[in-house]
Scaffold this motif. Structure first.
Motif, PDB file in Angstrom:
ATOM      1  N   ALA A 190       0.521  -4.997  12.651  1.00 27.49           N
ATOM      2  CA  ALA A 190       0.558  -5.360  14.075  1.00 27.49           C
ATOM      3  C   ALA A 190      -0.826  -5.781  14.575  1.00 27.49           C
ATOM      4  O   ALA A 190      -0.964  -6.712  15.375  1.00 27.49           O
ATOM      5  CB  ALA A 190       1.090  -4.189  14.890  1.00 27.49           C
ATOM      6  N   LYS A 191      -1.861  -5.112  14.080  1.00 25.61           N
ATOM      7  CA  LYS A 191      -3.229  -5.478  14.496  1.00 25.61           C
ATOM      8  C   LYS A 191      -3.569  -6.897  14.051  1.00 25.61           C
ATOM      9  O   LYS A 191      -4.165  -7.678  14.790  1.00 25.61           O
ATOM     10  CB  LYS A 191      -4.251  -4.521  13.860  1.00 25.61           C
ATOM     11  CG  LYS A 191      -4.285  -3.134  14.448  1.00 25.61           C
ATOM     12  CD  LYS A 191      -5.337  -2.341  13.665  1.00 25.61           C
ATOM     13  CE  LYS A 191      -5.393  -0.888  14.086  1.00 25.61           C
ATOM     14  NZ  LYS A 191      -6.353  -0.134  13.254  1.00 25.61           N
ATOM     15  N   ILE A 192      -3.207  -7.220  12.809  1.00 28.74           N
ATOM     16  CA  ILE A 192      -3.499  -8.564  12.286  1.00 28.74           C
ATOM     17  C   ILE A 192      -2.707  -9.611  13.079  1.00 28.74           C
ATOM     18  O   ILE A 192      -3.231 -10.672  13.440  1.00 28.74           O
ATOM     19  CB  ILE A 192      -3.189  -8.653  10.770  1.00 28.74           C
ATOM     20  CG1 ILE A 192      -4.197  -7.801   9.991  1.00 28.74           C
ATOM     21  CG2 ILE A 192      -3.232 -10.102  10.281  1.00 28.74           C
ATOM     22  CD1 ILE A 192      -3.969  -7.767   8.483  1.00 28.74           C
ATOM     23  N   LEU A 236      -9.395  -1.946   4.529  1.00 34.40           N
ATOM     24  CA  LEU A 236      -9.720  -0.521   4.502  1.00 34.40           C
ATOM     25  C   LEU A 236      -9.449   0.085   5.860  1.00 34.40           C
ATOM     26  O   LEU A 236     -10.008  -0.375   6.857  1.00 34.40           O
ATOM     27  CB  LEU A 236     -11.197  -0.331   4.186  1.00 34.40           C
ATOM     28  CG  LEU A 236     -11.654  -0.182   2.765  1.00 34.40           C
ATOM     29  CD1 LEU A 236     -13.109   0.264   2.773  1.00 34.40           C
ATOM     30  CD2 LEU A 236     -10.808   0.825   1.993  1.00 34.40           C
ATOM     31  N   THR A 237      -8.608   1.112   5.896  1.00 35.82           N
ATOM     32  CA  THR A 237      -8.305   1.760   7.173  1.00 35.82           C
ATOM     33  C   THR A 237      -9.070   3.074   7.312  1.00 35.82           C
ATOM     34  O   THR A 237      -9.687   3.536   6.356  1.00 35.82           O
ATOM     35  CB  THR A 237      -6.799   2.067   7.289  1.00 35.82           C
ATOM     36  OG1 THR A 237      -6.448   2.944   6.221  1.00 35.82           O
ATOM     37  CG2 THR A 237      -5.968   0.799   7.199  1.00 35.82           C
ATOM     38  N   ARG A 238      -8.996   3.649   8.500  1.00 36.74           N
ATOM     39  CA  ARG A 238      -9.635   4.940   8.826  1.00 36.74           C
ATOM     40  C   ARG A 238     -11.141   4.914   8.619  1.00 36.74           C
ATOM     41  O   ARG A 238     -11.747   5.931   8.278  1.00 36.74           O
ATOM     42  CB  ARG A 238      -9.029   6.085   8.015  1.00 36.74           C
ATOM     43  CG  ARG A 238      -7.563   6.248   8.296  1.00 36.74           C
ATOM     44  CD  ARG A 238      -7.092   7.682   8.319  1.00 36.74           C
ATOM     45  NE  ARG A 238      -5.722   7.701   8.791  1.00 36.74           N
ATOM     46  CZ  ARG A 238      -4.666   7.401   8.028  1.00 36.74           C
ATOM     47  NH1 ARG A 238      -4.830   7.102   6.756  1.00 36.74           N
ATOM     48  NH2 ARG A 238      -3.468   7.407   8.554  1.00 36.74           N
ATOM     49  N   MET A 239     -11.755   3.767   8.840  1.00 39.28           N
ATOM     50  CA  MET A 239     -13.215   3.713   8.765  1.00 39.28           C
ATOM     51  C   MET A 239     -13.835   4.389   9.993  1.00 39.28           C
ATOM     52  O   MET A 239     -15.046   4.496  10.085  1.00 39.28           O
ATOM     53  CB  MET A 239     -13.694   2.263   8.623  1.00 39.28           C
ATOM     54  CG  MET A 239     -13.509   1.701   7.222  1.00 39.28           C
ATOM     55  SD  MET A 239     -14.439   2.587   5.951  1.00 39.28           S
ATOM     56  CE  MET A 239     -16.077   1.895   6.198  1.00 39.28           C
ATOM     57  N   ASP A 240     -12.998   4.802  10.937  1.00 38.48           N
ATOM     58  CA  ASP A 240     -13.501   5.588  12.066  1.00 38.48           C
ATOM     59  C   ASP A 240     -13.628   7.056  11.675  1.00 38.48           C
ATOM     60  O   ASP A 240     -14.214   7.843  12.401  1.00 38.48           O
ATOM     61  CB  ASP A 240     -12.536   5.454  13.261  1.00 38.48           C
ATOM     62  CG  ASP A 240     -11.078   5.728  12.857  1.00 38.48           C
ATOM     63  OD1 ASP A 240     -10.641   5.186  11.822  1.00 38.48           O
ATOM     64  OD2 ASP A 240     -10.394   6.471  13.571  1.00 38.48           O
ATOM     65  N   GLY A 241     -13.081   7.444  10.525  1.00 43.54           N
ATOM     66  CA  GLY A 241     -13.158   8.836  10.080  1.00 43.54           C
ATOM     67  C   GLY A 241     -14.559   9.151   9.573  1.00 43.54           C
ATOM     68  O   GLY A 241     -15.443   8.290   9.583  1.00 43.54           O
ATOM     69  N   GLY A 275       0.829  -1.210   0.000  1.00 40.56           N
ATOM     70  CA  GLY A 275       0.000   0.000   0.000  1.00 40.56           C
ATOM     71  C   GLY A 275       0.855   1.247   0.000  1.00 40.56           C
ATOM     72  O   GLY A 275       2.079   1.174   0.070  1.00 40.56           O
ATOM     73  N   LEU A 276       0.197   2.393  -0.080  1.00 47.39           N
ATOM     74  CA  LEU A 276       0.927   3.658  -0.103  1.00 47.39           C
ATOM     75  C   LEU A 276       1.362   4.049   1.303  1.00 47.39           C
ATOM     76  O   LEU A 276       0.802   3.573   2.298  1.00 47.39           O
ATOM     77  CB  LEU A 276       0.044   4.765  -0.699  1.00 47.39           C
ATOM     78  CG  LEU A 276      -0.306   4.611  -2.172  1.00 47.39           C
ATOM     79  CD1 LEU A 276      -1.149   5.797  -2.632  1.00 47.39           C
ATOM     80  CD2 LEU A 276       0.951   4.490  -3.029  1.00 47.39           C
ATOM     81  N   GLN A 277       2.340   4.933   1.364  1.00 52.44           N
ATOM     82  CA  GLN A 277       2.829   5.423   2.641  1.00 52.44           C
ATOM     83  C   GLN A 277       1.719   6.154   3.397  1.00 52.44           C
ATOM     84  O   GLN A 277       0.974   6.926   2.810  1.00 52.44           O
ATOM     85  CB  GLN A 277       3.974   6.406   2.356  1.00 52.44           C
ATOM     86  CG  GLN A 277       4.826   6.725   3.531  1.00 52.44           C
ATOM     87  CD  GLN A 277       5.997   7.577   3.082  1.00 52.44           C
ATOM     88  OE1 GLN A 277       6.747   7.205   2.186  1.00 52.44           O
ATOM     89  NE2 GLN A 277       6.136   8.736   3.677  1.00 52.44           N
TER      90      GLN A 277
END
Ligand code: GDP
Length: 296
Positions: free
Chosen positions: A118-120, A247-252, A107-109
């Motif tokens: 780390a979560k996984i 998908l990250t930042r789904m808390d946004g 993925g991108l930086q």
């Protein structure tokens, strides 16, 4: 607060039903609302068009114009097509192959790759009782390997000892050897990112892939990515061949349209959803929840 798409569609059709009969143009107006809602949710334009065509075909097939409650019917069709496109069921990570199972994170930086790695690892250790080893292959950003080591200590998962001046392939080889010798079930390879897609990045990922033969290649992508989501997913899938998306930042406060765009162009499942910076903020993908969010 903005009105939800379901409310808007009910409104349009209620007005029309009172008039007595519906026309093709009425259905077209409803589809315009659907397209607007998807664009508001940051779904890529091409994906919106093809989605709208699918809904239209199904509306014609279901004979919406002649139905008693056309509004409800269109809402159901939109929902159904959305959930179908997103993928109906949650697909688990492929961790049951003969160990060591190799999972490569790309993925991108700034997308959240290292955090998600780390979560996984924590999740596989706690829920699946796996012995996990993490290794950072990011030799470009000086602190990257140390960042993963710090997270490793936090979640109590081993990280590959850092040896200066090694290439990503040398680190990948050491990780594989350590896994075989020390009996790890899963190896998570956290790779380097860039601020944007470029050829050297894609080449590096392709090289690591052919060298390490990962069982899973997960594209970690920021849910707030808008129109770029299609390009991102297409490129990584074409050059590296991803097996799933996180998908990250789904808390946004984004509406998560990137999920629909990326799934649509790659056909690859969204496997996990990250919802914060904490190490437990990782959920299984639930298409219905994302569909509701996209529809507002
Ligand atoms: P990488 O460059 O892709 O490895 O990204 P990092 O893992 O270093 O993450 C970049 C920043 O995003 C860090 O400050 C993380 O704590 C944060 N981050 C990662 N995932 C999430 C998430 O799901 N939600 C939020 N709010 N922040 C996240």
């Amino acid at each position: 607060m903005f009105e939800s798409l379901s409310d808007k569609l009910s409104g349009i059709f209620d007005k029309l039903t009172r008039r007595g009969s519906l026309t093709e143009a009425d259905v077209e107006e409803a589809l315009r609302e659907v397209r607007r809602a998807l664009l508001d949710a940051d779904v890529a334009l091409d994906v919106v068009r093809s989605f709208s065509d699918k809904v239209q075909n199904r509306a014609v097939g279901a004979n919406v114009i002649k139905s008693i409650s056309p509004g409800q019917m269109v809402i159901k069709i939109v929902n159904d097509v959305l959930v179908e496109t997103l993928g109906e069921t949650a697909e688990p990570l492929n961790t049951e192959e003969r160990p060591p199972v190799i999972i490569m994170m790309v993925g991108l930086q700034g997308a959240g790759k290292t955090t998600t790695t780390a979560k996984i690892a924590k999740r596989l250790k706690e829920r699946n009782k796996k012995r996990v080893l993490m290794a950072s292959l990011d030799v470009k950003r000086p602190a990257a390997q140390e960042q993963l080591a710090i997270l490793g200590r936090q979640v109590e998962v081993d990280t590959l000892p850092i040896v200066p001046n090694q290439t990503p392939l040398q680190i990948a080889r050491r990780a594989a050897e350590a896994a075989r010798l020390e009996g790890y079930d899963v190896v998570l390879l956290d790779t380097a990112g860039r601020t944007h897609i470029d050829e050297p990045l894609m080449q590096e990922m392709a090289d690591i892939k052919s060298y390490a033969s990962p069982h899973e290649i997960l594209l970690v992508a920021d849910a707030l990515t808008g129109q770029d989501a299609v390009n991102l997913a297409k490129n990584f899938d074409a050059r590296v061949g991803i097996t799933g998306i996180v998908l990250t930042r789904m808390d946004g406060d984004g509406r998560g349209g990137a999920a629909l765009s990326m799934r649509h162009v790659t056909g690859k499942p969204i496997k996990l959803i990250a919802t914060g910076e904490k190490m437990d903020a990782l959920d299984e993908f639930a298409p219905k929840r994302i569909a509701d969010r996209i529809l507002g």
